[in-house]
Design an enzyme around this catalytic site. Structure first.
Site, mmCIF file in Angstrom:
data_model
loop_
_atom_site.group_PDB
_atom_site.id
_atom_site.type_symbol
_atom_site.label_atom_id
_atom_site.label_comp_id
_atom_site.label_asym_id
_atom_site.label_seq_id
_atom_site.Cartn_x
_atom_site.Cartn_y
_atom_site.Cartn_z
ATOM 1 N N LYS A 136 -7.767 2.540 -3.499
ATOM 2 C CA LYS A 136 -8.229 2.398 -2.116
ATOM 3 C C LYS A 136 -8.956 3.692 -1.740
ATOM 4 O O LYS A 136 -8.339 4.726 -1.506
ATOM 5 C CB LYS A 136 -7.023 2.165 -1.193
ATOM 6 C CG LYS A 136 -7.392 1.858 0.264
ATOM 7 C CD LYS A 136 -7.723 0.397 0.411
ATOM 8 C CE LYS A 136 -7.899 0.026 1.896
ATOM 9 N NZ LYS A 136 -6.614 0.016 2.626
ATOM 10 N N ASN A 160 -10.813 -7.532 6.733
ATOM 11 C CA ASN A 160 -10.111 -6.446 7.415
ATOM 12 C C ASN A 160 -10.218 -6.668 8.919
ATOM 13 O O ASN A 160 -11.299 -6.604 9.494
ATOM 14 C CB ASN A 160 -10.719 -5.091 7.033
ATOM 15 C CG ASN A 160 -9.863 -3.927 7.497
ATOM 16 O OD1 ASN A 160 -9.016 -4.064 8.380
ATOM 17 N ND2 ASN A 160 -10.076 -2.763 6.915
ATOM 18 N N GLU A 201 -6.208 -8.470 5.755
ATOM 19 C CA GLU A 201 -5.858 -7.052 5.837
ATOM 20 C C GLU A 201 -5.727 -6.629 7.297
ATOM 21 O O GLU A 201 -6.461 -7.102 8.159
ATOM 22 C CB GLU A 201 -6.946 -6.187 5.196
ATOM 23 C CG GLU A 201 -7.314 -6.547 3.779
ATOM 24 C CD GLU A 201 -8.488 -5.718 3.298
ATOM 25 O OE1 GLU A 201 -8.607 -4.542 3.695
ATOM 26 O OE2 GLU A 201 -9.313 -6.247 2.539
ATOM 27 N N SER A 202 -4.801 -5.723 7.551
ATOM 28 C CA SER A 202 -4.605 -5.046 8.848
ATOM 29 C C SER A 202 -3.975 -5.955 9.896
ATOM 30 O O SER A 202 -4.298 -7.135 10.014
ATOM 31 C CB SER A 202 -5.913 -4.464 9.388
ATOM 32 O OG SER A 202 -6.421 -3.459 8.529
ATOM 33 N N GLU A 256 -14.637 -5.856 0.938
ATOM 34 C CA GLU A 256 -14.055 -5.908 2.277
ATOM 35 C C GLU A 256 -15.113 -6.179 3.341
ATOM 36 O O GLU A 256 -16.163 -5.534 3.365
ATOM 37 C CB GLU A 256 -13.355 -4.585 2.568
ATOM 38 C CG GLU A 256 -12.612 -4.552 3.889
ATOM 39 C CD GLU A 256 -11.841 -3.255 4.053
ATOM 40 O OE1 GLU A 256 -10.745 -3.154 3.460
ATOM 41 O OE2 GLU A 256 -12.343 -2.351 4.748
ATOM 42 N N LYS A 275 0.525 4.946 1.043
ATOM 43 C CA LYS A 275 -0.362 5.591 2.020
ATOM 44 C C LYS A 275 0.414 6.652 2.787
ATOM 45 O O LYS A 275 1.430 6.366 3.404
ATOM 46 C CB LYS A 275 -0.868 4.500 2.981
ATOM 47 C CG LYS A 275 -1.817 4.914 4.062
ATOM 48 C CD LYS A 275 -2.208 3.663 4.828
ATOM 49 C CE LYS A 275 -3.221 3.900 5.891
ATOM 50 N NZ LYS A 275 -3.586 2.650 6.592
ATOM 51 N N GLU A 333 0.800 -1.221 0.000
ATOM 52 C CA GLU A 333 0.000 0.000 0.000
ATOM 53 C C GLU A 333 0.838 1.277 0.000
ATOM 54 O O GLU A 333 1.813 1.395 0.732
ATOM 55 C CB GLU A 333 -0.925 -0.004 1.214
ATOM 56 C CG GLU A 333 -1.997 1.061 1.160
ATOM 57 C CD GLU A 333 -3.202 0.676 1.980
ATOM 58 O OE1 GLU A 333 -4.123 0.064 1.416
ATOM 59 O OE2 GLU A 333 -3.211 0.959 3.198
#
Length: 251
Positions: free
Chosen positions: A112, A182, A212-213, A161, A52, A50
């Site tokens: 995103k 997520n 994710e995360s 998601e 970001k 990503e």
């Protein structure tokens, strides 16, 4: 926070006077789509790296980030795809970040952002995105079906998601072929590091599963996932190429 961000995007959509048909006509000049789903379905663990600048929960992560430089580093480390934040008000991103990262890396790119209107998908395709994010918690069932169908019409992949079992069932009912679990609760920003493992058995064969995360190393990835989407630990790493390489090599 999720409600605040989505409400802001819905207000912006309500004030947008642009015609969808006119936007769709502009898509004809967009770059050819790169196959985002195929990049995630390759053997082994695929990495979506990503780009970001900041986040609502952590503040500034890389305020002076050069999206092209970071994307090139990710590609050099073996990243399979990119995720680029284009929301400006909450994440400091822009469509220009996406275009620069895509050009520099040669990889398929996920826009995103918070998709709340059909024009968001047309914008994504026009700016060169290869995939869009659909957050189940932010959308009605009718919107999930509509946006998924429009994404397919435009040649875009859709990363759908989810944050719990109910949302997963809604995503699958809408025809999702890529599901992202997520582990960060977008209402509280707390991370549940066991969520991906708990939901994985409910994701059917043939659906690409993305964790994710809360992922800093391959050891954090639950068994059975095809890909991971990693942002904070990569964008803040002093050596993003090596960080990506270690993620891929750990499995």
């Amino acid at each position: 926070m999720l409600a605040e961000i989505v409400a802001a995007h819905r207000r912006a959509a309500a004030e947008d006077s642009r015609d969808l048909d006119g936007l769709l006509a502009q898509v004809e000049g967009a770059p050819a789509v790169r196959d985002f789903r195929a990049a995630l379905a390759r053997p082994g663990l695929s990495v979506i790296a990503e780009v970001k600048r900041r986040s609502p929960s952590k503040g500034a992560l890389a305020p002076d980030l050069d999206p092209a430089e970071v994307a090139e580093a990710y590609a050099g480390g073996g990243a399979d795809a990119l995720s680029v934040l284009t929301d400006h008000d909450y994440f400091g991103g822009s469509p220009a970040d996406l275009a620069a990262a895509r050009h520099a890396s040669g990889l398929p790119v996920l826009r995103k952002d918070f998709t709340v209107d059909p024009r968001d998908l047309a914008d994504a395709r026009a700016m060169g995105a290869d995939a869009v994010l659909l957050i189940v918690a932010a959308l009605s069932d009718a919107e999930l079906v509509l946006f998924s169908a429009l994404a397919r019409e435009l040649g875009l992949a859709a990363l759908v998601e989810v944050h719990d079992g109910v949302e997963l069932a809604r995503a699958l009912d809408a025809g999702a072929t890529i599901v992202g679990v997520n582990q960060r609760d977008l209402r509280t920003f707390e991370i549940d590091r066991s969520l991906a493992a708990r939901l994985r058995p409910s994701i059917p064969p043939g659906v690409v599963a993305v964790a994710e995360s809360g992922i800093r190393s391959a050891a954090d990835v639950a068994d059975g996932f095809d890909a991971v989407l990693v942002g904070e630990s990569l964008v803040t790493s002093p050596d993003p190429s090596t960080a990506v390489r270690e993620l891929k090599g750990g499995r």
